[in-house]
Design a protein around this motif. Structure first.
Motif, PDB file in Angstrom:
ATOM      1  N   GLU A 272      61.802  41.593   3.282  1.00 48.21           N
ATOM      2  CA  GLU A 272      62.690  40.994   4.274  1.00 48.21           C
ATOM      3  C   GLU A 272      63.528  42.062   4.962  1.00 48.21           C
ATOM      4  OE1 GLU A 272      65.161  37.948   2.567  1.00 48.21           O
ATOM      5  OE2 GLU A 272      63.545  37.233   1.269  1.00 48.21           O
ATOM      6  N   ALA A 273      63.922  41.769   6.187  1.00 46.63           N
ATOM      7  CA  ALA A 273      64.866  42.622   6.916  1.00 46.63           C
ATOM      8  C   ALA A 273      65.837  41.723   7.665  1.00 46.63           C
ATOM      9  CB  ALA A 273      64.140  43.550   7.881  1.00 46.63           C
TER      10      ALA A 273
ATOM     11  N   VAL B 125      71.522  47.377   8.452  1.00 44.14           N
ATOM     12  CA  VAL B 125      70.228  46.724   8.300  1.00 44.14           C
ATOM     13  C   VAL B 125      69.904  46.654   6.814  1.00 44.14           C
ATOM     14  CG1 VAL B 125      67.762  46.852   8.801  1.00 44.14           C
ATOM     15  CG2 VAL B 125      69.436  47.515  10.545  1.00 44.14           C
ATOM     16  N   THR B 126      69.597  45.458   6.346  1.00 42.53           N
ATOM     17  CA  THR B 126      69.309  45.221   4.935  1.00 42.53           C
ATOM     18  C   THR B 126      67.811  45.036   4.743  1.00 42.53           C
ATOM     19  OG1 THR B 126      71.437  44.101   4.716  1.00 42.53           O
ATOM     20  CG2 THR B 126      69.840  43.762   2.945  1.00 42.53           C
ATOM     21  N   LEU B 127      67.228  45.819   3.846  1.00 40.18           N
ATOM     22  CA  LEU B 127      65.805  45.710   3.520  1.00 40.18           C
ATOM     23  C   LEU B 127      65.683  45.287   2.063  1.00 40.18           C
ATOM     24  CD1 LEU B 127      64.549  49.077   5.101  1.00 40.18           C
ATOM     25  CD2 LEU B 127      64.720  46.839   6.199  1.00 40.18           C
ATOM     26  N   VAL B 128      64.911  44.243   1.799  1.00 41.35           N
ATOM     27  CA  VAL B 128      64.724  43.755   0.437  1.00 41.35           C
ATOM     28  C   VAL B 128      63.235  43.680   0.120  1.00 41.35           C
ATOM     29  CG1 VAL B 128      65.077  41.861  -1.187  1.00 41.35           C
ATOM     30  CG2 VAL B 128      66.853  42.406   0.490  1.00 41.35           C
ATOM     31  N   ARG B 129      62.857  44.248  -1.016  1.00 37.64           N
ATOM     32  CA  ARG B 129      61.487  44.150  -1.522  1.00 37.64           C
ATOM     33  C   ARG B 129      61.439  42.978  -2.492  1.00 37.64           C
ATOM     34  NH1 ARG B 129      59.980  49.673  -3.762  1.00 37.64           N
ATOM     35  NH2 ARG B 129      61.087  48.978  -5.615  1.00 37.64           N
ATOM     36  N   ARG B 130      60.770  41.914  -2.147  1.00 38.43           N
ATOM     37  CA  ARG B 130      60.833  40.695  -2.941  1.00 38.43           C
ATOM     38  C   ARG B 130      60.220  40.835  -4.337  1.00 38.43           C
ATOM     39  NH1 ARG B 130      59.177  35.706   0.910  1.00 38.43           N
ATOM     40  NH2 ARG B 130      60.861  35.892   2.449  1.00 38.43           N
ATOM     41  N   SER B 131      59.265  41.724  -4.512  1.00 33.79           N
ATOM     42  CA  SER B 131      58.575  41.830  -5.796  1.00 33.79           C
ATOM     43  C   SER B 131      59.521  42.148  -6.945  1.00 33.79           C
ATOM     44  CB  SER B 131      57.481  42.898  -5.729  1.00 33.79           C
ATOM     45  OG  SER B 131      58.040  44.176  -5.429  1.00 33.79           O
TER      46      SER B 131
ATOM     47  N   ASP C 209      56.718  31.431   3.142  1.00 33.36           N
ATOM     48  CA  ASP C 209      57.277  32.739   2.773  1.00 33.36           C
ATOM     49  C   ASP C 209      58.252  33.263   3.818  1.00 33.36           C
ATOM     50  OD1 ASP C 209      56.104  33.115   0.312  1.00 33.36           O
ATOM     51  OD2 ASP C 209      54.316  34.093   1.108  1.00 33.36           O
ATOM     52  N   ALA C 210      58.312  32.613   4.952  1.00 39.43           N
ATOM     53  CA  ALA C 210      59.152  33.112   6.045  1.00 39.43           C
ATOM     54  C   ALA C 210      60.598  32.680   5.852  1.00 39.43           C
ATOM     55  CB  ALA C 210      58.613  32.617   7.379  1.00 39.43           C
ATOM     56  N   HIS C 211      61.416  33.593   5.367  1.00 41.18           N
ATOM     57  CA  HIS C 211      62.859  33.367   5.269  1.00 41.18           C
ATOM     58  C   HIS C 211      63.541  34.704   4.995  1.00 41.18           C
ATOM     59  CE1 HIS C 211      63.090  33.875   0.872  1.00 41.18           C
ATOM     60  NE2 HIS C 211      61.966  33.182   0.802  1.00 41.18           N
ATOM     61  N   THR C 212      64.847  34.734   5.167  1.00 43.38           N
ATOM     62  CA  THR C 212      65.621  35.950   4.876  1.00 43.38           C
ATOM     63  C   THR C 212      66.727  35.635   3.868  1.00 43.38           C
ATOM     64  OG1 THR C 212      67.054  35.541   6.802  1.00 43.38           O
ATOM     65  CG2 THR C 212      65.146  36.985   7.132  1.00 43.38           C
ATOM     66  N   ASN C 213      66.447  34.701   2.972  1.00 40.35           N
ATOM     67  CA  ASN C 213      67.458  34.283   1.994  1.00 40.35           C
ATOM     68  C   ASN C 213      67.876  35.410   1.061  1.00 40.35           C
ATOM     69  OD1 ASN C 213      67.300  31.783   3.135  1.00 40.35           O
ATOM     70  ND2 ASN C 213      66.170  30.813   1.474  1.00 40.35           N
ATOM     71  N   SER C 214      66.932  36.289   0.702  1.00 41.01           N
ATOM     72  CA  SER C 214      67.279  37.406  -0.193  1.00 41.01           C
ATOM     73  C   SER C 214      68.266  38.352   0.484  1.00 41.01           C
ATOM     74  CB  SER C 214      66.020  38.176  -0.604  1.00 41.01           C
ATOM     75  OG  SER C 214      65.107  37.338  -1.267  1.00 41.01           O
ATOM     76  N   CYS C 215      68.060  38.592   1.776  1.00 43.28           N
ATOM     77  CA  CYS C 215      68.989  39.446   2.529  1.00 43.28           C
ATOM     78  C   CYS C 215      70.365  38.797   2.608  1.00 43.28           C
ATOM     79  CB  CYS C 215      68.461  39.697   3.934  1.00 43.28           C
ATOM     80  SG  CYS C 215      67.107  40.888   4.030  1.00 43.28           S
ATOM     81  N   GLU C 216      70.392  37.489   2.873  1.00 43.95           N
ATOM     82  CA  GLU C 216      71.675  36.780   2.950  1.00 43.95           C
ATOM     83  C   GLU C 216      72.417  36.886   1.619  1.00 43.95           C
ATOM     84  OE1 GLU C 216      73.063  35.520   5.515  1.00 43.95           O
ATOM     85  OE2 GLU C 216      71.411  35.575   6.957  1.00 43.95           O
TER      86      GLU C 216
ATOM     87  N   LEU D  17      77.476  51.914   0.254  1.00 45.92           N
ATOM     88  CA  LEU D  17      76.373  50.971   0.195  1.00 45.92           C
ATOM     89  C   LEU D  17      75.193  51.543  -0.583  1.00 45.92           C
ATOM     90  CD1 LEU D  17      76.454  49.350   3.732  1.00 45.92           C
ATOM     91  CD2 LEU D  17      77.662  48.717   1.630  1.00 45.92           C
ATOM     92  N   ASN D  18      75.042  52.877  -0.621  1.00 45.48           N
ATOM     93  CA  ASN D  18      73.997  53.473  -1.470  1.00 45.48           C
ATOM     94  C   ASN D  18      74.255  53.141  -2.921  1.00 45.48           C
ATOM     95  OD1 ASN D  18      72.662  54.611   0.674  1.00 45.48           O
ATOM     96  ND2 ASN D  18      73.500  56.661   0.370  1.00 45.48           N
ATOM     97  N   PHE D  19      75.516  53.155  -3.313  1.00 43.33           N
ATOM     98  CA  PHE D  19      75.850  52.809  -4.700  1.00 43.33           C
ATOM     99  C   PHE D  19      75.505  51.349  -4.989  1.00 43.33           C
ATOM    100  CE2 PHE D  19      78.651  51.222  -7.987  1.00 43.33           C
ATOM    101  CZ  PHE D  19      78.429  52.124  -8.998  1.00 43.33           C
ATOM    102  N   LEU D  20      75.809  50.477  -4.033  1.00 47.62           N
ATOM    103  CA  LEU D  20      75.511  49.058  -4.205  1.00 47.62           C
ATOM    104  C   LEU D  20      74.014  48.822  -4.272  1.00 47.62           C
ATOM    105  CD1 LEU D  20      76.465  46.101  -4.261  1.00 47.62           C
ATOM    106  CD2 LEU D  20      76.477  46.149  -1.763  1.00 47.62           C
ATOM    107  N   GLY D  21      73.241  49.578  -3.477  1.00 48.08           N
ATOM    108  CA  GLY D  21      71.793  49.377  -3.468  1.00 48.08           C
ATOM    109  C   GLY D  21      71.126  49.906  -4.706  1.00 48.08           C
TER     110      GLY D  21
END
Length: 275
Positions: A130-131, A171-177, A239-246, A271-275
């Motif tokens: 997600e982005a 910009v938030t990038l999430v790898r769902r796996s 599969d189309a959603h951005t809930n993980s980013c939210e 934010l690097n620390f948070l990620g």
């Protein structure tokens, strides 16, 4: 030299809030043993720092919320360590140790946290990801401003912002796996599709909203497909959603709120620390 009155006025976040935050970040899907990765664990009291202690039912080892983290083996209290994180980008070790009434070496030893702030070069996007973007209020904290107060500069402006207007886009990038996240602080969102594509491994199915910055992103070799959700009509379609980013945006806001304002020039480090 910082006076004793200044020491007494140092803001330290609540210990339980800090521990709760760390627990939520480390175990978002439930506690797992850091030694054998088993999810079969039971609570086993608390540590001297009030961190929750656990016992693994499989390997029978004891661990806690801080085991294996930069917070585990330091003389400093959890609130003090959070205070150092807050100030390390804007204040010297000499200033911080006087504020906390600690020794110089004690504070210096904790600077290994700076390694945790460094960007992880191994992060990539693969499979369904997600982005999404969020705008963070961050100004010139710690710098002299001849043009007026932060709010006069534009922190109270609504809508989308830019780095220049003290409302930098993230910009938030999430790898769902596995839920891994990367936050990218941007001056603006021009050509952001190129930055996102650089993280792809050619298997990526990227889910976004219909913001035009993502148009044509699947034309890059690194992005295999693009699913865009129209939030005026739906929030989830398959599969189309951005809930993980939210969800990550909620953590992001709560994390930054603890510092009572951060400098936009050091926002990526936080934010690097948070990620």
């Amino acid at each position: 030299m910082v006076s004793k009155e200044s020491v007494n006025e140092v803001f330290l976040p609540d210990k339980e809030d800090c521990l709760a935050y760390l627990r939520d970040q480390r175990w978002p899907d439930g506690v797992t043993c850091p030694h054998c990765e088993s999810a079969d664990t039971i609570k086993k009291g608390t540590t001297r720092k009030n961190a929750q202690r656990y016992r693994c039912q499989d390997c029978e080892r004891i661990f806690n919320d801080l085991t294996g983290t930069v917070f585990a083996e330091h003389q400093l209290t959890i609130p003090e360590m959070f205070h150092i994180l807050r100030g390390m980008e804007e204040h010297t070790t000499n200033e911080i140790f006087q504020e906390l009434d600690r020794t110089y070496k004690t504070v210096l030893d904790f600077h290994e946290v700076q390694d945790a702030l460094a960007e992880d070069p191994e992060f990539d996007l693969s499979g369904v990801c997600e982005a999404d973007e969020v705008y963070v209020v961050a100004g010139e904290k710690g710098l002299e401003d001849e043009d007026g107060s932060p709010r006069e500069r534009g922190l109270n402006k609504k809508g989308r912002g830019t780095f220049e207007s003290d409302k930098p886009p993230v910009v938030t990038l999430v790898r769902r796996s596995d839920g891994r996240v990367r936050f990218l602080v941007r001056d603006n969102l021009e050509d952001v599709d190129e930055d996102i594509a650089e993280y792809g491994d050619e298997t990526v199915i990227l889910c976004t909203d219909q913001y035009s910055i993502y148009d044509g992103i699947d034309e890059y070799d690194e992005i295999d497909g693009h699913l865009a959700i129209n939030h005026d009509e739906h929030y989830v379609v398959g599969d189309a959603h951005t809930n993980s980013c939210e969800n990550r945006h909620s953590f992001l806001r709560n994390w930054l709120r603890r510092f009572r304002g951060v400098s936009k020039h050091h926002l990526q480090g936080y934010l690097n620390f948070l990620g």
